[in-house]
Design an enzyme around this catalytic site. Structure first.
Site, PDB file in Angstrom:
ATOM      1  N   ARG A  53      49.194  41.823  46.086  1.00 48.95           N
ATOM      2  CA  ARG A  53      47.856  41.741  46.690  1.00 48.95           C
ATOM      3  C   ARG A  53      48.028  41.425  48.156  1.00 48.95           C
ATOM      4  O   ARG A  53      49.143  41.253  48.648  1.00 48.95           O
ATOM      5  CB  ARG A  53      46.903  40.776  45.960  1.00 48.95           C
ATOM      6  CG  ARG A  53      47.478  39.603  45.252  1.00 48.95           C
ATOM      7  CD  ARG A  53      48.083  38.564  46.152  1.00 48.95           C
ATOM      8  NE  ARG A  53      47.195  38.189  47.232  1.00 48.95           N
ATOM      9  CZ  ARG A  53      47.590  37.759  48.410  1.00 48.95           C
ATOM     10  NH1 ARG A  53      48.891  37.637  48.690  1.00 48.95           N
ATOM     11  NH2 ARG A  53      46.745  37.430  49.350  1.00 48.95           N
ATOM     12  N   ASP A 233      40.590  42.045  55.388  1.00 47.99           N
ATOM     13  CA  ASP A 233      40.781  43.215  54.510  1.00 47.99           C
ATOM     14  C   ASP A 233      40.167  44.465  55.102  1.00 47.99           C
ATOM     15  O   ASP A 233      40.620  45.577  54.841  1.00 47.99           O
ATOM     16  CB  ASP A 233      40.190  42.941  53.124  1.00 47.99           C
ATOM     17  CG  ASP A 233      41.201  42.175  52.290  1.00 47.99           C
ATOM     18  OD1 ASP A 233      41.309  40.953  52.499  1.00 47.99           O
ATOM     19  OD2 ASP A 233      41.914  42.807  51.495  1.00 47.99           O
TER      20      ASP A 233
HETATM   21  O1  MRU Z   1      42.289  39.516  46.747  1.00 45.96           O
HETATM   22  P1  MRU Z   1      43.474  39.421  47.667  1.00 45.96           P
HETATM   23  O2  MRU Z   1      44.419  38.330  47.303  1.00 45.96           O
HETATM   24  O3  MRU Z   1      44.155  40.768  47.838  1.00 45.96           O
HETATM   25  O4  MRU Z   1      42.826  39.041  49.072  1.00 45.96           O
HETATM   26  C1  MRU Z   1      43.661  38.858  50.174  1.00 45.96           C
HETATM   27  C2  MRU Z   1      42.940  38.425  51.389  1.00 45.96           C
HETATM   28  O5  MRU Z   1      41.744  38.276  51.398  1.00 45.96           O
HETATM   29  C3  MRU Z   1      43.745  38.272  52.635  1.00 45.96           C
HETATM   30  O6  MRU Z   1      43.197  37.287  53.452  1.00 45.96           O
HETATM   31  C4  MRU Z   1      43.741  39.602  53.383  1.00 45.96           C
HETATM   32  O7  MRU Z   1      44.235  40.640  52.589  1.00 45.96           O
HETATM   33  C5  MRU Z   1      44.480  39.550  54.660  1.00 45.96           C
HETATM   34  S1  MRU Z   1      46.248  39.399  54.513  1.00 45.96           S
HETATM   35  C6  MRU Z   1      46.912  40.866  55.035  1.00 45.96           C
END
Ligand code: MRU
Length: 337
Positions: A53, A233
């Site tokens: 993730r 994201d």
């Molecule tokens: O649901 P996730 O764990 O994939 O969410 C990750 C995040 O929200 C991070 O802060 C985001 O991807 C930035 S890190 C490159």
């Protein structure tokens, strides 16, 4: 196929031939397990099931999944079906779509399309590493000796190759010998802060503590937080930022308390087709993530639960967005196109 491996210098994702290797992030911090992904379906399912993730790692995996599809199929119809399957794995991280589109476009007319597809996906990984290091150097200039830093979710080496995004300035400041301390929000419901950020900081020997998601205001009011770094994201043209649920309230608290709030993300996270935050698609996940810990119910079984995985922080709460191209005012982000 799975195997246990002890690694000192580690990466979240890498490839050997047509096989993709990842750290299974659902097992951290208790077990370090490496998973091998041998087909595009296995790689897409690993993204969907969150074995990996974080926007950057999701993007690299999606690029590799697209390359595996090129190795498995030859007709445009089959490749487009595979592309849609990969893109259906998680909706919010812009890096996923950036990677599938880039690999698809660069490989489909190439003479040796699967070779070109893997090379393009490798390139995305190497660019992330390079950009992470640049963002780390830029962000570290904002970190003074003695700073106490707040971060939300996990935006470290597990989430984007190199030194991460939000954690890149932290790694650099620590390497520079600055005395820093990190508050890691636990990040309910999946606990990326308590499990992943804390694990990374511990591996690196960076002083830190996990705090409950609702504790940041308490520490800001006590003047115990000097700066906030978060990842992203998806960033809209307006400078509004989609990131892990809870980011918005940290930004509002930071503004109220006069604490600088920085977003750290490479340009591949900017979606220039999104005019503003309202256009950012928000993933909604299972109520079970709220109501259960593992298989154990921790909430009233008869109640419903709502579980948006991301929120949008309006540009007006953001002090600056750090990309590989510099530190920008959020309202200027559209000029990077
Ligand atoms: O649901 P996730 O764990 O994939 O969410 C990750 C995040 O929200 C991070 O802060 C985001 O991807 C930035 S890190 C490159």
């Amino acid at each position: 196929m799975k195997k246990n491996k002890q690694i000192q210098e580690w990466a979240a994702i890498w490839r050997e031939g047509r096989t993709i290797f990842i750290i299974d992030q659902t097992k951290l911090p208790f077990n370090l397990e490496i998973v091998e992904l041998r087909s595009y379906i296995e790689t897409a399912n690993a993204i969907r099931d969150m074995l990996l993730r974080g926007a950057g790692t999701i993007g690299v995996a999606a690029g590799y999944a697209m390359a595996q599809a090129f190795a498995e199929y030859s007709t445009i119809k089959e490749l487009e079906k595979a592309k849609l399957y990969i893109e259906s794995s998680r909706p919010t991280a812009q890096n996923l779509f950036y990677a599938t589109n880039r690999v698809y476009e660069e490989a489909r007319n190439a003479e040796n399309s699967d070779k070109k597809a893997f090379e393009t996906a490798d390139q995305i990984l190497h660019e992330d590493e390079k950009h992470s290091r640049i963002m780390g150097e830029l962000g570290a200039e904002l970190v003074k000796d003695g700073f106490r830093i707040l971060t939300h979710c996990n935006a470290g080496k597990l989430a984007i190759q190199g030194w991460g995004s939000a954690l890149a300035p932290v790694y650099v400041a620590h390497k520079q010998g600055k005395n820093i301390f990190v508050y890691a929000d636990e990040t309910r419901p999946r606990l990326q802060g308590a499990q992943l950020t804390a694990w990374e900081l511990h591996q690196a020997g960076i002083p830190h503590a996990i705090i409950a998601d609702n504790a940041a205001g308490y520490y800001m009011l006590q003047k115990k937080i000097d700066i906030v770094f978060v990842g992203a994201d998806r960033i809209a043209r307006s400078g509004d930022v989609g990131n892990k649920i809870g980011t918005y309230e940290k930004a509002v608290l930071a503004k109220e308390n006069g604490v600088p709030f920085y977003v750290v993300a490479p340009c591949s996270t900017i979606d220039f087709s999104c005019t503003c935050g309202a256009d950012i698609p928000i993933e909604v996940r299972s109520p079970d993530e709220i109501k259960k810990t593992g298989n154990m119910l921790i909430a009233n079984p008869e109640s419903d639960a709502f579980n948006p995985a991301f929120d949008v922080t309006p540009a007006r709460y953001i002090t600056g967005i750090i990309t590989e191209k510099g530190i920008h005012k959020p309202e200027d982000i559209h000029t990077l196109q």
